[in-house]
Design an enzyme around this catalytic site. Structure first.
Site, mmCIF file in Angstrom:
data_model
loop_
_atom_site.group_PDB
_atom_site.id
_atom_site.type_symbol
_atom_site.label_atom_id
_atom_site.label_comp_id
_atom_site.label_asym_id
_atom_site.label_seq_id
_atom_site.Cartn_x
_atom_site.Cartn_y
_atom_site.Cartn_z
ATOM 1 N N HIS A 228 0.848 -1.204 0.000
ATOM 2 C CA HIS A 228 0.000 0.000 0.000
ATOM 3 C C HIS A 228 0.881 1.251 0.000
ATOM 4 O O HIS A 228 0.808 2.084 0.899
ATOM 5 C CB HIS A 228 -0.893 -0.016 1.249
ATOM 6 C CG HIS A 228 -2.250 0.583 1.038
ATOM 7 N ND1 HIS A 228 -3.233 -0.034 0.298
ATOM 8 C CD2 HIS A 228 -2.800 1.756 1.464
ATOM 9 C CE1 HIS A 228 -4.312 0.709 0.292
ATOM 10 N NE2 HIS A 228 -4.084 1.798 0.984
ATOM 11 N N PRO A 229 1.712 1.407 -1.039
ATOM 12 C CA PRO A 229 2.751 2.447 -0.984
ATOM 13 C C PRO A 229 2.257 3.878 -1.105
ATOM 14 O O PRO A 229 2.988 4.805 -0.753
ATOM 15 C CB PRO A 229 3.641 2.093 -2.181
ATOM 16 C CG PRO A 229 2.738 1.385 -3.135
ATOM 17 C CD PRO A 229 1.799 0.601 -2.274
#
Length: 405
Positions: A228-229
């Protein structure tokens, strides 16, 4: 088209589950005070490093082979069925991916936004998703998927939210639960300070050539959305990453497999499979994606066949004169289903007035629809092609329901 079918390691090993760590939690911008209890700590999920892991698969071998055959059939038949299928599938995949995130303006509003007219934010977002997907896949064709290409795709995707665009997140995020604290969240991804190294590890995995193509694509997607950058847009970039891996490995050259239509057909199953991956069931997610590739490719082939029948139907309905502006528009409508007057003039190579009259005749014949009647920016769209985009989603949904049940 040439691609390598890598052998799947059958040695006994399990894919590592994410580990959980307790990290201090501080309410962001004081928002936590709105919901009463504010946690002092939050349990974050930390994915394993996967760059050098071997994937042990037993049940996915035959499914992977079937998926490779289905995608190859779609790719090889693209020229036979219709050259415009490339843009058709690209748009369909990006819009279906947006719908998974509940971003859906409808095809007419999408056409209006695509043509450059003022439109709803959802429509603009879907157009950005098309451009982000196209850009990421195009760069993957060079043989590399880099941090720069992912950040560029993200910048295009959320261009309206410029302060967040093209940058890894610097705050803790979570999925589900409250908007203010991660209490009761469905998933809490790793803390922001771990994002750069986890992404470097993922990109090293994506760069490998010894992992089966669909295995690599599936794990890359699941790992990406688990890291989930970004603050937003993770699902859409993560699904675009699947198409990019297929292009980088040479499985696709011209088409985009509409995998998001499968995920959209049963989002609960899709999210459950991602949760299973985080628990260590990577093989389950790989099997899910390989079956999705079969259903999506078969549905896309059916749509391609339908598209090739449209020009003859249009000519029968419009009966254009030889060498007329009407005939020129019909001959190019599959390639250019969304038209402005400037775009239409480029196809007819005639005057504005002659082109306008041709467009109006095609509207009267039910072939075009005016989706923006602005005097400054009038836009027309081919209704049959818009209908086929919806038909493709529905057909893939039926295959998915029947196959995965």
């Amino acid at each position: 088209m040439a691609f390598l079918i890598a052998k799947v390691s059958l040695k006994h090993m399990s894919w590592p589950a994410h580990r959980t760590e307790q990290r201090p939690w501080t309410a962001q911008n004081g928002r936590g005070t709105r919901v009463g209890v504010v946690p002092e700590q939050v349990a974050v999920s930390i994915p394993a490093r996967i760059a050098e892991l071997d994937f042990a698969a037993k049940r996915t071998i035959s499914a992977s082979e079937a998926a490779l055959i289905a995608v190859t059939h779609l790719e090889a038949g693209q020229g036979q069925y219709s050259p415009p299928l490339r843009e058709f599938l690209l748009r369909g995949e990006a819009v279906a991916s947006s719908r998974i995130e509940h971003i859906d303006a409808g095809w007419r509003a999408f056409s209006k936004a695509f043509g450059g007219a003022a439109s709803r934010p959802e429509a603009q977002s879907q157009v950005c998703a098309v451009r982000a997907l196209a850009g990421l896949v195009e760069t993957a064709a060079t043989g590399r998927i880099t941090e720069a290409s992912l950040l560029s795709a993200h910048r295009v995707l959320i261009a309206p939210e410029w302060e967040k665009a093209g940058r890894y997140r610097t705050v803790q995020t979570w999925i589900g639960g409250s908007d203010y604290t991660p209490l009761n969240a469905l998933y809490v991804p790793p803390p922001p300070e771990l994002v750069p190294e986890l992404m470097a590890d993922l990109l090293a995995f994506v760069a490998r050539g010894d992992v089966p193509i669909l295995v690599q694509a599936a794990i890359a997607h699941a790992q990406f959305v688990s890291i989930h950058p970004f603050v937003s847009g993770n699902g859409r970039i993560g699904r675009a990453l699947v198409s990019a891996v297929l292009r980088r490995r040479g499985l696709t050259d011209r088409v985009t497999v509409p995998l998001s239509s499968v995920m959209l057909a049963d989002t609960s199953r899709y999210f459950a499979q991602l949760a299973a991956y985080r628990a260590g069931a990577a093989e389950e997610f790989v099997l899910y994606l390989t079956l999705a590739a079969v259903y999506a490719s078969e549905g896309a082939i059916d749509s391609a066949r339908t598209l090739t029948t449209l020009p003859r139907q249009w000519r029968d309905r419009a009966r254009p004169r030889a060498a007329s502006a009407d005939e020129a528009l019909l001959a190019n409508l599959l390639d250019h289903p969304i038209l402005t007057i400037a775009g239409a003039n480029a196809l007819t190579t005639t005057t504005d007035s002659a082109t306008y009259r041709a467009l109006e005749r095609l509207v009267e014949a039910g072939i075009l629809e005016v989706v923006s009647d602005s005097k400054r920016n009038r836009i027309w769209a081919a209704t049959d092609i818009l209908a086929e985009l919806d038909a493709l989603n529905a057909a893939i949904g039926r295959r998915t329901t029947a196959g995965l049940s």
